[in-house]
Design an enzyme around this catalytic site. Structure first.
Site, PDB file in Angstrom:
ATOM      1  N   ARG A   1      12.097  -9.457 -25.106  1.00 20.63           N
ATOM      2  CA  ARG A   1      12.773  -8.027 -25.087  1.00 20.63           C
ATOM      3  C   ARG A   1      13.326  -7.651 -26.406  1.00 20.63           C
ATOM      4  O   ARG A   1      13.060  -6.910 -27.053  1.00 20.63           O
ATOM      5  CB  ARG A   1      13.720  -8.293 -23.732  1.00 20.63           C
ATOM      6  CG  ARG A   1      14.340  -7.133 -23.415  1.00 20.63           C
ATOM      7  CD  ARG A   1      15.599  -6.524 -24.264  1.00 20.63           C
ATOM      8  NE  ARG A   1      16.772  -7.622 -24.378  1.00 20.63           N
ATOM      9  CZ  ARG A   1      17.695  -7.137 -25.389  1.00 20.63           C
ATOM     10  NH1 ARG A   1      17.817  -6.041 -26.067  1.00 20.63           N
ATOM     11  NH2 ARG A   1      18.789  -8.170 -25.641  1.00 20.63           N
TER      12      ARG A   1
ATOM     13  N   CYS B   1      15.684  -5.684 -38.223  1.00 21.09           N
ATOM     14  CA  CYS B   1      15.871  -4.018 -38.621  1.00 21.09           C
ATOM     15  C   CYS B   1      14.721  -3.745 -39.618  1.00 21.09           C
ATOM     16  O   CYS B   1      14.881  -4.540 -40.737  1.00 21.09           O
ATOM     17  CB  CYS B   1      17.240  -3.699 -39.198  1.00 21.09           C
ATOM     18  SG  CYS B   1      17.286  -2.077 -39.874  1.00 21.09           S
TER      19      CYS B   1
HETATM   20 ZN    ZN Z   1      20.305  -8.740 -29.879  1.00 20.02          ZN
END
Ligand code: ZN
Length: 318
Positions: free
Chosen positions: A17, A244
């Protein structure tokens, strides 16, 4: 050795996830399922397998229903899925999850940009989800990780008193377990100790998991700090995937392999087989060719004298 009574710490795998949602390519569904099966075979008993976010926002999570259904066939695995709002929770419930996890942000700025709700509105959403769960037959858990609990990359400081107020409001709204999340890698061990201690004072047994990202290299130090104040569930991602894409070198969650090694080396039983866990890494590369994956233990290998916590405890007794 996968019964929770035989473990000291629960490692909750969030790679399928948290890891995959930050990667813009989609891992093919069949490979995702194979990966989750391999994680379960390595002894992981809690796996967050997807997110019921709108598929337009995260196309790589569009197969969440199918993945949940496949994961539910695995013996002894608690299947978690994230739902950002009531609608997502409805879908998660329909797919048959064991536990719905909902993020509630303690930063007003982050809450607006992430779920387009104030934190107070998000708590009300959680309360409605609890009522929906209770209105059906299946026992389904509801967990919340308070995100940006240690600071926010948009807002900056997040007042600790406010984090605790939110935790109390969430406990009152019927959430089973409330943890603290550091998605941006701002937390430090002193703060972690202080906040998890306070969380337990405020909400007792409802104090939940620690969710750390290793963005600034503090992840495992924060784990040790949290262990010191009684935290027993930690989120982690295989290969530390995620992070990121706009911050080179910024890794995602703490690496499951390194976390399991840390815990077992410290004498804390996880029920997880490191050799099997390391083998499962190859599936990430199969599903996402060229994807960078992290981890010190998989690269260096296990030490020559390595013994699992359970084995060592037995040896000590003898
Ligand atoms: Zn996280």
């Amino acid at each position: 050795m996968s019964e929770s009574s035989e473990v000291d710490v629960i490692v909750s795998e969030v790679g399928p996830r948290d890891g995959l949602q930050s990667i813009h390519r989609a891992m093919p569904t069949a490979v995702k399922i194979k990966w989750i099966e391999s994680l379960a075979a390595a002894g992981l008993v809690e796996i967050e397998v997807g997110s019921f976010v709108h598929p337009k926002l995260l196309p790589q999570m569009a197969d969440a229903d199918e993945v949940v259904r496949a994961a539910r066939k695995l013996d002894g695995v608690k299947v978690l899925a994230l739902a950002p709002n009531f609608k997502g929770a409805e879908r998660a419930l329909g797919a048959g999850v064991n536990v719905i996890t909902m993020p509630v942000s303690a930063s007003r700025a982050h809450s607006q940009s992430n779920v387009r709700m104030t934190p107070e509105e998000a708590v009300e959403d959680v309360r409605r989800v609890r009522q929906m769960i209770d209105a059906q037959d299946q026992p389904v858990g509801l967990e919340v990780g308070i995100s940006t609990a240690f600071g926010c990359s948009i807002q900056g400081d997040v007042p600790e008193e406010y984090v605790m107020q939110l935790a109390v409001a969430l406990a009152e709204a019927g959430v089973d377990s409330i943890g603290l999340s550091d998605s941006v890698g701002y937390a430090n061990p002193t703060q972690v100790k202080r906040m998890f201690k306070q969380l337990r004072e405020e909400i007792g047994v409802k104090a939940g998991a620690a969710h750390f990202h290793n963005t600034r290299g503090q992840g495992l130090a924060n784990v040790v700090a949290a262990l010191d104040v009684g935290v027993t569930t930690f989120d982690a991602s295989q290969g530390g995937i995620g992070g990121c894409p706009y911050a080179p070198g910024a890794t995602g969650n703490i690496v499951t392999e390194d976390l399991v090694f840390l815990l077992e080396a410290m004498g804390l039983r996880t029920g997880i087989n490191l050799e099997k866990l390391i083998i499962a890494r190859a599936i990430i590369s199969e599903g996402l060719p060229g994807q960078e994956i992290y981890g010190h233990v998989p690269e260096a290998g296990l030490p020559k004298n390595f013994a699992y916590a359970g084995a060592r405890k037995l040896a000590e007794v003898v």
